[in-house]
Motif scaffolding. Structure first.
Motif, short mmCIF file in Angstrom:
data_model
loop_
_atom_site.label_atom_id
_atom_site.label_comp_id
_atom_site.label_asym_id
_atom_site.label_seq_id
_atom_site.Cartn_x
_atom_site.Cartn_y
_atom_site.Cartn_z
N TYR A 83 1.05 -1.06 0.04
CA TYR A 83 -0.05 -0.09 0.04
C TYR A 83 0.94 1.32 0.02
O TYR A 83 1.83 1.27 0.62
CB TYR A 83 -0.89 0.08 1.20
N GLN A 84 0.56 2.29 -0.88
CA GLN A 84 1.00 3.46 -0.90
C GLN A 84 0.22 4.78 -0.31
O GLN A 84 -0.76 5.04 -1.07
CB GLN A 84 1.68 3.75 -2.44
N GLY A 85 0.59 5.15 0.63
CA GLY A 85 -0.32 6.12 1.49
C GLY A 85 -0.07 7.59 0.63
O GLY A 85 0.37 7.81 -0.01
N VAL A 86 -1.43 8.33 0.84
CA VAL A 86 -1.37 9.53 0.39
C VAL A 86 -0.33 10.45 0.78
O VAL A 86 -0.12 10.43 1.68
CB VAL A 86 -3.10 10.03 0.79
N GLY A 87 0.16 11.16 -0.47
CA GLY A 87 1.18 12.07 0.13
C GLY A 87 2.70 11.48 0.06
O GLY A 87 3.57 12.28 0.10
N THR A 88 2.93 10.30 -0.35
CA THR A 88 4.07 9.58 -0.32
C THR A 88 4.65 9.73 -1.71
O THR A 88 3.88 9.89 -2.70
CB THR A 88 3.92 8.49 0.42
N ILE A 89 5.95 9.60 -1.84
CA ILE A 89 6.46 9.62 -3.02
C ILE A 89 6.11 8.20 -3.74
O ILE A 89 5.82 8.27 -5.00
CB ILE A 89 8.10 9.62 -2.89
N GLY A 90 5.94 7.32 -3.14
CA GLY A 90 5.60 5.95 -3.66
C GLY A 90 4.15 5.95 -4.38
O GLY A 90 3.82 5.69 -5.56
N ARG A 91 3.03 6.77 -3.51
CA ARG A 91 1.83 7.15 -4.16
C ARG A 91 1.98 8.01 -5.32
O ARG A 91 1.11 7.64 -6.41
CB ARG A 91 1.07 7.51 -3.24
N ARG A 92 2.65 8.86 -5.39
CA ARG A 92 2.96 9.63 -6.42
C ARG A 92 3.33 8.84 -7.77
O ARG A 92 2.98 9.12 -9.03
CB ARG A 92 3.70 10.94 -6.43
N LEU A 93 4.46 8.25 -7.63
CA LEU A 93 4.94 7.08 -8.76
C LEU A 93 3.91 6.28 -9.07
O LEU A 93 3.60 6.19 -10.57
CB LEU A 93 6.11 6.52 -8.03
N VAL A 94 3.21 5.84 -8.39
CA VAL A 94 2.05 4.73 -8.47
C VAL A 94 1.10 5.33 -9.43
O VAL A 94 0.29 4.94 -10.30
CB VAL A 94 1.58 4.08 -7.47
#
Length: 457
Positions: A363-374
């Protein structure tokens, strides 16, 4: 019995729920808020209750969004016992010392760059604070009912999420509360399936993936093998942001199981996390908590934690040396949401390379770099500098350590009669979808709690 909700109530991180019963106050979890800068800054806010009135703290599992503010609670005056399952108690200092180290490093970096007149930043807590907190931890075994305070009993049941993860049963005032913690999916490797519970007056259930079902795990493993093959043909490296507890060990498990089929010997595998290396040792001491399939892999394949091409890096110099490798490296590094840790340094070196591949397995949380990349960002800012995203991105959702909607419905379906249900640890979209499914199937009203709300059992 009354429950007051203070964290992971409309969000996925910051788990914290306060139970008032029998004239006592028991805190369930004390987790770190993760995600945007605003969310993370809120960790330093005063606790929304009088710390002196808390009699005990009960921990569901060792992920930092469930334990990350424990040292801060102790630093600010909590002196009661902290109850955790035995393996969780072993994992907690590993996780919390890493968290303290990151907090100290972030504060030091900020203070070096702060503007003239700007006040110095202090770390949320230090390694000494972690030691103070761990002195209050009381390990308990699975499947035993223990009296933790006068008039209050608890039992830990296997939640199948990570090693030591627990469903918490709590009895007080003639009532029974069940807190799911984080539930794992059935059939996950290494760990046993979540324990079915049949009776409760009030259930607090996680809802991280309440709006979706994971891809079939067998299909996911085929996909992972294809990604590795594609990456080898492209001539680049594979970066996998992964939590030090759970996902990292599962990846090594699959690498061992498919050692020949995936031609794993051609790769160099780096577990670039001193924390994950220590976690591997804890897993190695708890084979009694493994499922039968995992025990078979340990017998019949290369030991997943001792693969011949596995390098567990410790010091920063070893980590930086990995970045000299241009192809043929699988780099597993934290943090799992790419919002800190060593994975950021590897992303800086690889994300602009078209031959590189980044695989998200959680899971990639809102606001994280992972979420932006996903979500398809073309540019990403790391350590104050912008980088163009040219690497291939892959989301392998079937490796999630959380139960999906079907799994959550199945787990709650064991309760008879149906108790009150409050959904925690989920964003609103996921909670609303799950509440709708349960309401239609079971004919009950499901409560979507918010910080500051309370419920009576």
């Amino acid at each position: 019995m009354r429950v007051l909700f203070h964290g992971a109530a409309g969000a996925v991180t910051g788990s914290m729920h306060l139970v008032e019963a029998g004239g006592k106050r028991v805190l369930l979890d004390c987790g770190l808020c993760q995600g945007s800068a605003e969310m993370e800054a809120s960790n330093a806010d005063p606790f929304p209750f009088d710390i002196a009135t808390i009699d005990a703290l009960v921990i569901s599992h060792a992920h930092i969004d469930h334990i990350g503010r424990v040292p801060l609670l102790v630093k600010r005056g909590f002196r009661g016992p902290i109850f955790a399952q035995q393996a969780t108690a072993e994992l907690m200092p590993i996780m919390l010392l890493d968290s303290a180290s990151l907090a100290e490093s972030d504060a030091e970096r900020f203070n070096r760059r702060r503007a003239h007149g700007e006040p110095e930043r202090q770390p949320l807590y230090t390694k000494d604070d972690v030691a103070d907190a761990m002195a209050q931890v009381r390990p308990l075994a699975y499947d035993t009912r223990d009296t933790i305070l006068d008039g209050i009993d608890i039992a830990f049941r296997d939640a199948g999420h990570i090693l030591g993860s627990s469903i918490v049963e709590l009895w007080a005032d003639g009532k029974k509360l069940v807190f799911s913690g984080d539930l794992g999916p059935t059939g996950t490797p290494i760990l046993r399936d979540p324990t079915a519970i049949q009776q409760a007056d009030l259930v607090l259930m996680e809802s991280t993936y309440g709006d979706r079902n994971h891809r079939d795990r067998a299909e996911t493993i085929v996909e992972l093998g294809r990604i590795l093959d594609e990456a080898w043909r492209d001539g680049g490296n594979v970066l996998i942001p992964a939590f030090a507890v759970g996902r990292s060990q599962e990846l090594l498990y699959w690498f061992a199981k498919y050692w020949d089929e995936w031609q794993m010997s051609r790769w160099q595998v780096f577990l670039d996390s001193p924390m994950a290396g220590k976690v591997v040792q804890v897993y190695g001491r708890h084979h009694d908590l493994f499922d039968e399939d995992a025990k078979a892999v340990w017998r019949d394949a290369p030991n997943p934690f001792k693969l011949p091409n596995l390098h567990v890096t410790a010091g920063a110099d070893e980590s930086m040396a990995i970045n000299r490798i241009q192809r043929g490296a699988i780099i597993i590094a934290g943090s799992g949401m790419a919002n800190g840790g060593r994975i950021l340094h590897h992303l800086r070196q690889n994300i602009g390379r078209r031959e590189a591949h980044v695989v998200f397995v959680g899971y990639q949380g809102v606001g994280t770099i992972g979420r932006r990349l996903v979500d398809g960002a073309k540019w990403i800012r790391i350590h104050g500098r912008d980088y163009r995203v040219n690497a291939s991105m892959h989301t392998v959702g079937g490796l999630s350590a959380h139960a999906d909607q079907r799994g959550l419905l199945d787990w709650f379906g064991h309760f008879d009669p149906k108790p009150q249900l409050a959904l925690v640890h989920g964003e609103d979209k996921a909670r609303e979808a799950l509440a709708g499914e349960i309401g239609e199937r079971d004919g009950i009203e499901v409560v979507l709690v918010r910080p500051g709300m309370s419920l009576d059992a």
